[in-house]
Design a protein around this motif. Structure first.
Motif, PDB file in Angstrom:
ATOM      1  N   GLY A 150       0.968  -1.292  -0.044  1.00  0.00           N
ATOM      2  CA  GLY A 150      -0.049  -0.360  -0.372  1.00  0.00           C
ATOM      3  C   GLY A 150       1.268   1.850   0.018  1.00  0.00           C
ATOM      4  O   GLY A 150       0.183   2.639  -0.493  1.00  0.00           O
ATOM      5  N   ILE A 151       1.657   0.985   1.377  1.00  0.00           N
ATOM      6  CA  ILE A 151       2.592   2.678   0.803  1.00  0.00           C
ATOM      7  C   ILE A 151       3.701   2.780  -0.185  1.00  0.00           C
ATOM      8  O   ILE A 151       4.048   3.655  -0.814  1.00  0.00           O
ATOM      9  N   PHE A 168      -5.366   4.886   2.036  1.00  0.00           N
ATOM     10  CA  PHE A 168      -6.537   4.869   2.406  1.00  0.00           C
ATOM     11  C   PHE A 168      -6.699   5.640   1.501  1.00  0.00           C
ATOM     12  O   PHE A 168      -7.355   6.796   1.339  1.00  0.00           O
ATOM     13  N   ARG A 169      -6.810   5.152   0.026  1.00  0.00           N
ATOM     14  CA  ARG A 169      -6.911   6.141  -1.311  1.00  0.00           C
ATOM     15  C   ARG A 169      -7.870   5.143  -1.785  1.00  0.00           C
ATOM     16  O   ARG A 169      -8.818   5.450  -1.898  1.00  0.00           O
ATOM     17  N   TRP A 194     -15.499  -0.725  -5.594  1.00  0.00           N
ATOM     18  CA  TRP A 194     -16.330   0.618  -5.105  1.00  0.00           C
ATOM     19  C   TRP A 194     -15.176   1.827  -5.292  1.00  0.00           C
ATOM     20  O   TRP A 194     -15.596   3.316  -4.952  1.00  0.00           O
ATOM     21  N   GLY A 195     -14.472   1.732  -6.076  1.00  0.00           N
ATOM     22  CA  GLY A 195     -13.589   3.512  -6.103  1.00  0.00           C
ATOM     23  C   GLY A 195     -12.638   3.655  -4.922  1.00  0.00           C
ATOM     24  O   GLY A 195     -12.759   3.165  -3.705  1.00  0.00           O
ATOM     25  N   LEU A 254     -11.285   6.815  -2.009  1.00  0.00           N
ATOM     26  CA  LEU A 254     -12.416   7.209  -0.753  1.00  0.00           C
ATOM     27  C   LEU A 254     -12.750   9.156  -1.106  1.00  0.00           C
ATOM     28  O   LEU A 254     -11.262   9.233  -2.231  1.00  0.00           O
ATOM     29  N   ARG A 255     -13.071   9.314  -1.081  1.00  0.00           N
ATOM     30  CA  ARG A 255     -13.194  11.062  -1.409  1.00  0.00           C
ATOM     31  C   ARG A 255     -12.282  11.643  -0.301  1.00  0.00           C
ATOM     32  O   ARG A 255     -12.592  10.672   1.005  1.00  0.00           O
ATOM     33  N   ARG A 256     -12.110  12.102  -0.528  1.00  0.00           N
ATOM     34  CA  ARG A 256     -10.982  13.565  -0.173  1.00  0.00           C
ATOM     35  C   ARG A 256     -11.466  14.261   0.553  1.00  0.00           C
ATOM     36  O   ARG A 256     -12.887  15.165   0.278  1.00  0.00           O
ATOM     37  N   GLY A 257     -11.184  14.296   2.041  1.00  0.00           N
ATOM     38  CA  GLY A 257     -12.330  15.770   2.201  1.00  0.00           C
ATOM     39  C   GLY A 257     -11.500  16.867   2.465  1.00  0.00           C
ATOM     40  O   GLY A 257     -12.566  18.050   2.732  1.00  0.00           O
TER      41      GLY A 257
END
Length: 163
Positions: free
Chosen positions: A86-87, A94-95, A157-158, A160-163
């Motif tokens: 992941g890294i 967390f993407r 699912w694609g 995650l949205r960025r805040g």
């Protein structure tokens, strides 16, 4: 009054070179397959005792060895190589939703194994009726591990949205 605008550009995600990434991916897949296979052993042993009504004399020590000594190596190795992938790849930690769900599933199996199975295995030596909860938790662990494998292949699912 002068306003300053921060024009820094986010650094691109780090990427492993091709060969180290391939070696890490192979290690991750082999460890995950091993973990899933060992979880199947933890499912088959209590099932065999319960279905055949035989003595648990062989099953309990074997489950203690596999569950307490072998599975932790594969489980921790799978999580660590997955985190390194992941890294070191554009997938990140967390993407993408599937990566987060897969990580949560792996950690839930580890937590369940540590908190539930270890105590039940020891207690099942004196009370064979505790093989039922072991069997049920092993079924749940198997479903979770296979689900994590499906997520790795399908990648649903694609982002995650960025805040």
């Amino acid at each position: 009054m002068t306003r300053t605008v921060d024009r820094r550009v986010a650094a691109p995600p780090r990427r492993l070179a091709r060969r180290p990434r391939a070696a890490l991916r192979i290690a991750h897949v082999v460890l995950a397959i091993g973990w899933t296979g060992l979880a199947a052993v933890m499912l088959v042993l209590p099932a065999a005792v319960l279905l055949q009504g035989s003595d648990a004399g062989f099953a309990i020590p074997t489950m203690a060895l596999v569950g307490g000594g072998v599975i932790p190596f594969f489980a921790v190795g799978t999580v660590l190589t997955g985190a390194a992938l992941g890294i070191g790849t554009p997938w990140g930690l967390f993407r993408y939703r599937w990566v987060v769900v897969k990580t949560v599933l792996a950690l839930a199996v580890i937590a369940g194994s540590v908190t539930l199975n270890s105590g039940w295995i020891d207690a099942a030596a004196t009370d064979p009726s505790l093989l039922w909860p072991l069997l049920l938790s092993s079924v749940l662990h198997q479903v979770m591990l296979v689900s994590a494998s499906v997520l790795s292949v399908e990648k649903p699912w694609g982002r995650l949205r960025r805040g």
